[in-house]
Design a protein around this motif. Structure first.
Motif, PDB file in Angstrom:
ATOM      1  N   TYR A 134      39.285  34.356  43.266  1.00 22.03           N
ATOM      2  CA  TYR A 134      38.328  35.461  42.467  1.00 22.03           C
ATOM      3  C   TYR A 134      38.772  36.081  41.237  1.00 22.03           C
ATOM      4  O   TYR A 134      38.209  36.000  40.250  1.00 22.03           O
ATOM      5  N   VAL A 135      40.138  36.512  41.525  1.00 18.66           N
ATOM      6  CA  VAL A 135      40.504  37.222  40.244  1.00 18.66           C
ATOM      7  C   VAL A 135      40.875  36.288  38.947  1.00 18.66           C
ATOM      8  O   VAL A 135      40.560  36.590  37.841  1.00 18.66           O
ATOM      9  N   ALA A 136      41.302  35.064  39.231  1.00 18.97           N
ATOM     10  CA  ALA A 136      41.446  34.183  38.094  1.00 18.97           C
ATOM     11  C   ALA A 136      40.127  33.708  37.633  1.00 18.97           C
ATOM     12  O   ALA A 136      39.854  33.835  36.196  1.00 18.97           O
ATOM     13  N   VAL A 238      31.597  39.482  30.473  1.00 20.72           N
ATOM     14  CA  VAL A 238      32.234  40.792  30.807  1.00 20.72           C
ATOM     15  C   VAL A 238      31.655  40.944  32.210  1.00 20.72           C
ATOM     16  O   VAL A 238      32.190  41.412  33.276  1.00 20.72           O
ATOM     17  N   LEU A 239      30.134  40.850  32.454  1.00 15.31           N
ATOM     18  CA  LEU A 239      29.423  41.306  33.777  1.00 15.31           C
ATOM     19  C   LEU A 239      29.938  40.260  34.795  1.00 15.31           C
ATOM     20  O   LEU A 239      30.151  40.575  35.920  1.00 15.31           O
ATOM     21  N   ILE A 240      29.658  39.049  34.704  1.00 11.50           N
ATOM     22  CA  ILE A 240      30.310  37.987  35.581  1.00 11.50           C
ATOM     23  C   ILE A 240      31.500  37.934  35.986  1.00 11.50           C
ATOM     24  O   ILE A 240      32.194  38.235  37.244  1.00 11.50           O
ATOM     25  N   GLY A 241      32.467  38.577  34.991  1.00 17.63           N
ATOM     26  CA  GLY A 241      34.133  38.630  35.211  1.00 17.63           C
ATOM     27  C   GLY A 241      34.193  40.013  36.078  1.00 17.63           C
ATOM     28  O   GLY A 241      34.974  39.839  37.156  1.00 17.63           O
ATOM     29  N   LEU A 242      33.292  41.091  35.851  1.00 11.86           N
ATOM     30  CA  LEU A 242      33.422  42.177  36.659  1.00 11.86           C
ATOM     31  C   LEU A 242      33.015  42.017  38.219  1.00 11.86           C
ATOM     32  O   LEU A 242      33.412  42.341  38.854  1.00 11.86           O
ATOM     33  N   LEU A 246      35.491  42.264  41.367  1.00 14.34           N
ATOM     34  CA  LEU A 246      35.132  43.229  42.468  1.00 14.34           C
ATOM     35  C   LEU A 246      35.246  42.315  43.744  1.00 14.34           C
ATOM     36  O   LEU A 246      35.605  42.851  44.715  1.00 14.34           O
ATOM     37  N   ALA A 247      34.562  41.162  43.788  1.00 16.09           N
ATOM     38  CA  ALA A 247      34.757  40.342  44.769  1.00 16.09           C
ATOM     39  C   ALA A 247      36.114  40.204  45.341  1.00 16.09           C
ATOM     40  O   ALA A 247      36.341  40.080  46.494  1.00 16.09           O
ATOM     41  N   GLY A 248      37.240  39.878  44.443  1.00 14.80           N
ATOM     42  CA  GLY A 248      38.394  39.573  44.690  1.00 14.80           C
ATOM     43  C   GLY A 248      39.204  40.844  45.208  1.00 14.80           C
ATOM     44  O   GLY A 248      39.952  40.627  46.280  1.00 14.80           O
ATOM     45  N   TYR A 293      26.747  43.062  42.971  1.00 16.70           N
ATOM     46  CA  TYR A 293      26.812  41.708  43.868  1.00 16.70           C
ATOM     47  C   TYR A 293      28.238  41.429  44.090  1.00 16.70           C
ATOM     48  O   TYR A 293      28.510  40.616  45.352  1.00 16.70           O
ATOM     49  N   GLY A 294      28.839  41.657  43.372  1.00 18.76           N
ATOM     50  CA  GLY A 294      30.714  41.037  43.574  1.00 18.76           C
ATOM     51  C   GLY A 294      31.046  41.479  44.963  1.00 18.76           C
ATOM     52  O   GLY A 294      31.994  41.099  45.467  1.00 18.76           O
ATOM     53  N   VAL A 295      30.818  43.065  45.209  1.00 17.38           N
ATOM     54  CA  VAL A 295      31.294  43.513  46.374  1.00 17.38           C
ATOM     55  C   VAL A 295      30.757  42.806  47.401  1.00 17.38           C
ATOM     56  O   VAL A 295      31.641  42.713  48.447  1.00 17.38           O
TER      57      VAL A 295
END
Length: 372
Positions: A134-136, A238-242, A246-248, A293-295
């Motif tokens: 996720y983070v990568a 940036v938005l998809i990265g955030l 958040l998912a990670g 959504y990442g949460v």
């Protein structure tokens, strides 16, 4: 422990490049005048090729060991990026997706199995793997737009190829752990559905349902959804990265903090709510919900890895995980192929709403089984 860290490092390189490609490719195809229906069909090839390759590689690796397939991941990853460098037609992008799917299949056929063999805390190490991925992926997504500004599409593809070449020396550092001579009869024994338990069989069906849901919001959908709502390439990245960051973060913070069945139920309900809201959102609100959504995705991943760690067999980790994920990616392929048609007819509202309500079948079914 060094072997575990090396595999996590390989995962980081792979997911970083996937994060860049996840943002750049939909925008690149749109820039080169490929219509959204065709984009959906091209992206649908990836989970299909991914799963076929993953299943074959998983079967062989359960006998021959895992090292070869980490090497193949680096090789195919570099080749896929070079194919995208030259691609201008839908067939050329499709060829790139076939190679990219093979690249991903070679890694995911062995990464979980390798870590399960090397670690005692099996659920936790799988969550750590997912967190690193996720983070990568998030970092790759965050900088994707800026790479486009600095290097344009062609330079970004060369950059991705160079990163994937680094996987090859990292893979060579892994010790060779050849297990045994390949035995067709034994492989068929592990693949025999009749020998799998009732719970295992039910989860193959539920993973198919999950794939049907996920395919309607994965691949090209989020980047083009945000682009349609007025966000430029840098903002989309940036938005998809955030979102992925958040998912990670949430997958790491909440790992094993809750009972698995309850976590799947709660995260599933949140998924349905957020996807319904996304279906009717626009402009800034669409961007905010895409990040939120990442949460939900992070919480969902904990439950998925928990299921894999509990219902797979130690003697055939690669094959069992491959069988479960075969259901997921079969559903993913089908719905991804349909998503372009749905968007062209009714906009992004249709895939988001269908995804929201189809996923309810997965989390309600999973909660019922785990509760028993």
């Amino acid at each position: 422990m060094n072997r575990v860290r090396n595999v996590i490092f390989i995962q980081i390189l792979n997911s970083f490049v996937s994060g860049v490609l996840g943002i750049v490719l939909p925008l690149m195809m749109e820039e080169r005048n490929i219509d959204i229906v065709t984009i959906g069909l091209v992206f649908a090839a990836l989970p299909l090729i991914f799963q076929v390759g993953r299943m074959v590689f998983a079967i062989i690796s359960d006998f021959w060991g895992r090292k070869l397939f980490f090497l193949l991941n680096g090789f195919f990853g570099a080749i896929a990026s070079l194919i995208y460098y030259f691609a201008h037609t839908s067939l050329e992008f499709l060829f790139g997706k076939v190679v990219e799917g093979t690249k991903d299949g070679s890694l995911w056929a062995v990464n979980r199995a390798f870590l399960l063999e090397e670690s005692e805390s099996k659920w936790r190490i799988l969550v750590h793997l997912r967190t690193a991925a996720y983070v990568a992926y998030a970092v790759g997504s965050l900088i994707a737009g800026f790479l486009l500004v600095w290097f344009f599409y062609e330079g970004t593809m060369i950059f991705c190829a160079l990163v994937m070449f680094l996987v090859i020396p990292a893979s060579l550092l892994l010790a060779i752990r050849r297990k045994e001579k390949f035995d067709v009869a034994k492989a068929l024994h592990f693949l025999d559905f009749r020998r799998k338990g009732k719970v295992f069989k039910m989860f193959i069906v539920l993973f198919f349902v999950m794939g049907l849901s996920f395919g309607l919001r994965s691949g090209f959908v989020f980047p083009l959804f945000l682009s349609t709502n007025g966000f430029d390439a840098e903002a989309v990245g940036v938005l998809i990265g955030l979102q992925i960051l958040l998912a990670g973060l949430f997958s790491y913070l909440f790992a094993k903090k809750f009972e698995m069945g309850r976590l799947i139920l709660v995260s599933g309900v949140l998924y349905t709510v957020v996807l319904v809201l996304l279906g009717f959102s626009f402009s800034v609100f669409a961007g905010v919900l895409a990040v939120v959504y990442g949460v939900v995705d992070g919480l969902l991943s904990i439950g998925q890895e928990g299921i894999l760690s509990k219902i797979t067999s130690e003697e055939s980790y690669g094959i069992d995980i491959g069988l479960l994920m075969m259901g997921l990616h079969a559903g993913d392929t089908l719905s991804l192929a349909l998503s372009g048609f749905l968007i062209s007819l009714w906009g992004f509202t249709a895939p988001f709403l269908i995804s929201a309500f189809v996923f309810a079948l997965f989390y309600l079914g999973s909660y019922s089984i785990l509760k028993e």
